[in-house]
Scaffold this active site. Structure first.
Site, PDB file in Angstrom:
ATOM      1  N   HIS A  27       0.732  -1.010   0.069  1.00  0.00           N
ATOM      2  CA  HIS A  27      -0.117  -0.019   0.024  1.00  0.00           C
ATOM      3  C   HIS A  27       0.664   1.125   0.180  1.00  0.00           C
ATOM      4  CE1 HIS A  27      -3.601  -2.215   0.626  1.00  0.00           C
ATOM      5  NE2 HIS A  27      -2.978  -2.985   1.747  1.00  0.00           N
ATOM      6  N   GLU A  60      -2.343  13.966   0.687  1.00  0.00           N
ATOM      7  CA  GLU A  60      -3.567  13.573   1.215  1.00  0.00           C
ATOM      8  C   GLU A  60      -4.271  14.748   1.810  1.00  0.00           C
ATOM      9  OE1 GLU A  60      -2.801   9.870   3.545  1.00  0.00           O
ATOM     10  OE2 GLU A  60      -3.998   9.263   1.817  1.00  0.00           O
ATOM     11  N   HIS A 102       6.154   6.767   6.270  1.00  0.00           N
ATOM     12  CA  HIS A 102       5.881   6.221   4.938  1.00  0.00           C
ATOM     13  C   HIS A 102       5.242   7.426   4.026  1.00  0.00           C
ATOM     14  CE1 HIS A 102       2.018   6.430   7.394  1.00  0.00           C
ATOM     15  NE2 HIS A 102       1.486   6.802   6.177  1.00  0.00           N
ATOM     16  N   HIS A 146       2.636   8.980   0.689  1.00  0.00           N
ATOM     17  CA  HIS A 146       1.605   8.871  -0.309  1.00  0.00           C
ATOM     18  C   HIS A 146       1.823   9.727  -1.464  1.00  0.00           C
ATOM     19  CE1 HIS A 146      -1.099   7.234   2.633  1.00  0.00           C
ATOM     20  NE2 HIS A 146      -0.271   7.923   3.733  1.00  0.00           N
ATOM     21  N   THR A 166      -5.491   7.375   7.771  1.00  0.00           N
ATOM     22  CA  THR A 166      -6.138   7.540   6.096  1.00  0.00           C
ATOM     23  C   THR A 166      -6.305   6.444   5.271  1.00  0.00           C
ATOM     24  OG1 THR A 166      -3.847   7.958   5.238  1.00  0.00           O
ATOM     25  CG2 THR A 166      -5.078   9.860   6.180  1.00  0.00           C
ATOM     26  N   THR A 167      -6.054   5.171   6.006  1.00  0.00           N
ATOM     27  CA  THR A 167      -6.489   3.894   5.403  1.00  0.00           C
ATOM     28  C   THR A 167      -7.394   3.097   6.298  1.00  0.00           C
ATOM     29  OG1 THR A 167      -4.489   2.873   6.355  1.00  0.00           O
ATOM     30  CG2 THR A 167      -4.077   3.817   4.270  1.00  0.00           C
ATOM     31  N   HIS A 216       4.208  10.696   6.145  1.00  0.00           N
ATOM     32  CA  HIS A 216       3.491  10.652   7.350  1.00  0.00           C
ATOM     33  C   HIS A 216       4.625   9.972   8.237  1.00  0.00           C
ATOM     34  CE1 HIS A 216      -0.640  10.878   5.515  1.00  0.00           C
ATOM     35  NE2 HIS A 216      -0.154  12.016   5.508  1.00  0.00           N
TER      36      HIS A 216
HETATM   37  C1  SG7 Z   1       0.211   3.242   5.269  1.00  0.00           C
HETATM   38  O1  SG7 Z   1      -0.647   3.992   5.999  1.00  0.00           O
HETATM   39  C2  SG7 Z   1       1.151   2.316   6.226  1.00  0.00           C
HETATM   40  C3  SG7 Z   1       0.317   1.800   7.379  1.00  0.00           C
HETATM   41  C4  SG7 Z   1      -0.610   2.760   8.019  1.00  0.00           C
HETATM   42  C5  SG7 Z   1      -1.508   3.628   6.975  1.00  0.00           C
HETATM   43  O2  SG7 Z   1      -0.666   2.505   4.520  1.00  0.00           O
HETATM   44  O3  SG7 Z   1       2.099   3.366   6.825  1.00  0.00           O
HETATM   45  O4  SG7 Z   1       1.276   1.295   8.156  1.00  0.00           O
HETATM   46  C6  SG7 Z   1       1.871   0.109   8.017  1.00  0.00           C
HETATM   47  C7  SG7 Z   1       2.572  -0.251   9.179  1.00  0.00           C
HETATM   48  O5  SG7 Z   1       1.667  -0.542   6.970  1.00  0.00           O
HETATM   49  O6  SG7 Z   1      -1.467   1.954   8.875  1.00  0.00           O
HETATM   50  C8  SG7 Z   1      -2.135   1.468  10.952  1.00  0.00           C
HETATM   51  C9  SG7 Z   1      -1.146   2.148  10.385  1.00  0.00           C
HETATM   52  O7  SG7 Z   1      -0.393   2.768  10.677  1.00  0.00           O
HETATM   53  C10 SG7 Z   1      -2.239   4.517   7.862  1.00  0.00           C
HETATM   54  O8  SG7 Z   1      -1.389   5.609   8.191  1.00  0.00           O
HETATM   55  S1  SG7 Z   1      -1.896   7.068   8.028  1.00  0.00           S
HETATM   56  O9  SG7 Z   1      -2.938   7.352   8.700  1.00  0.00           O
HETATM   57  O10 SG7 Z   1      -0.494   7.675   8.806  1.00  0.00           O
HETATM   58  N1  SG7 Z   1      -1.817   7.501   6.467  1.00  0.00           N
HETATM   59 ZN    ZN Z   2      -0.079   7.903   5.807  1.00  0.00          ZN
END
Ligand code: SG7
Ligand code: ZN
Length: 261
Positions: free
Chosen positions: A64, A105, A93, A95, A203-204, A118
């Site tokens: 993702h 986002e 990570h 976006h 946001t996911t 983020h």
């Molecule tokens: C990204 O955003 C990843 C997810 C994260 C999600 O898909 O960073 O984390 C992992 C370890 O895959 O989900 C539960 C979580 O942290 C949502 O994070 S966000 O709101 O900062 N975008």
């Molecule tokens: Zn994020």
């Protein structure tokens, strides 16, 4: 059930709430930040510790996004500003979008940026990231927006260079050199007290409403080619992960604060 959400069609953001009911809350992220509709405040200093020395870093394709983790626990901590407590760095990570005109986002005055980072922190008292997800003050997330520059940003080269080696989901790679997180988190440390902050969600899916968002007003730069390298990695279905941003959600009366340094 589980990780099978996407960013298009049946699996896209408009349908997330069919499987994840918590994606239709009243404090969802991302949002549009209208600079003419923020409350100016002067909060205590935001403190980021442990980012001024290099950390061995591990980059993973989650299917993702691309996440970056460090191998020491509790080495990087966030406190102050709008936060009542101390938060521990979990991962950062990105976006992005399929072209240089979208991908962020959060929007600023309805303007999209080509990428957003983020940096996710969990509240130390809750002992683990997973446990913190059960509490409305469980997470603090630093967000930084990117603009397109004509020159590549040297700070990001080590990350960009490993992307072809983590092309498929669950592939990971240790960066060759320890990484100075300071230069990844904030464009200019002198400007880090200038930010927007509001209460929102992941946001996911499952879109849990557990995050205090802190969006730096200053931006970073990446070249077109550096941005394009992210669009080449593959998602959990094996297709190119050309974009992974959720559209903005209604503010529902929430207040966005602007901290004036
Ligand atoms: C990204 O955003 C990843 C997810 C994260 C999600 O898909 O960073 O984390 C992992 C370890 O895959 O989900 C539960 C979580 O942290 C949502 O994070 S966000 O709101 O900062 N975008
Ligand atoms: Zn994020």
């Amino acid at each position: 059930r589980g990780q099978n959400f996407g960013y298009d069609g049946d699996q896209g953001p408009a349908n997330w709430s069919k499987e994840y009911h918590t994606c239709i809350g009243k404090h969802q992220s991302p949002i549009n930040i209208d600079e003419h509709n923020v409350t100016n405040v002067s909060l205590p200093p935001l403190k980021l510790i442990g980012i001024d020395n290099p950390h061995q870093s591990y980059v993973t394709n989650t299917g993702h996004t691309v996440t970056l983790k460090i191998n020491e626990s509790k080495a990087v901590m966030l406190s102050g500003g709008p936060l009542r407590d101390t938060y521990v760095f979990e991962q950062l990570h990105f976006h992005w979008g399929e072209n240089d005109f979208e991908g962020s986002e959060d929007l600023i005055n309805n303007h999209s940026f080509p990428m957003e980072m983020h940096a996710v922190f969990y509240k130390e008292d809750y002992n683990s990231f997973k446990e913190a997800l059960n509490y409305s003050d469980g997470l603090a997330i630093l967000a930084c927006l990117y603009e397109v520059s004509s020159q590549p940003n040297p700070t990001y080269e080590s990350i960009v260079k490993v992307l072809p080696e983590i092309e498929k989901k669950d592939m990971g790679k240790v960066l060759q050199e320890p990484l100075l997180l300071e230069s990844i988190f904030v464009p200019d440390i002198a400007k880090m007290q200038d930010y927007f902050t509001y209460s929102g969600s992941l946001t996911t899916p499952p879109c849990l409403e557990v995050a205090k968002w802190i969006d730096f007003k200053d931006h970073q730069q990446l070249s077109h080619d550096q941005l394009a390298a992210f669009r080449d990695i593959r998602n959990w279905e094996g297709n190119k992960l050309t974009h992974n941003f959720r559209p903005v959600q209604p503010l529902e009366g929430r207040e966005v604060l602007h901290n004036i340094p």
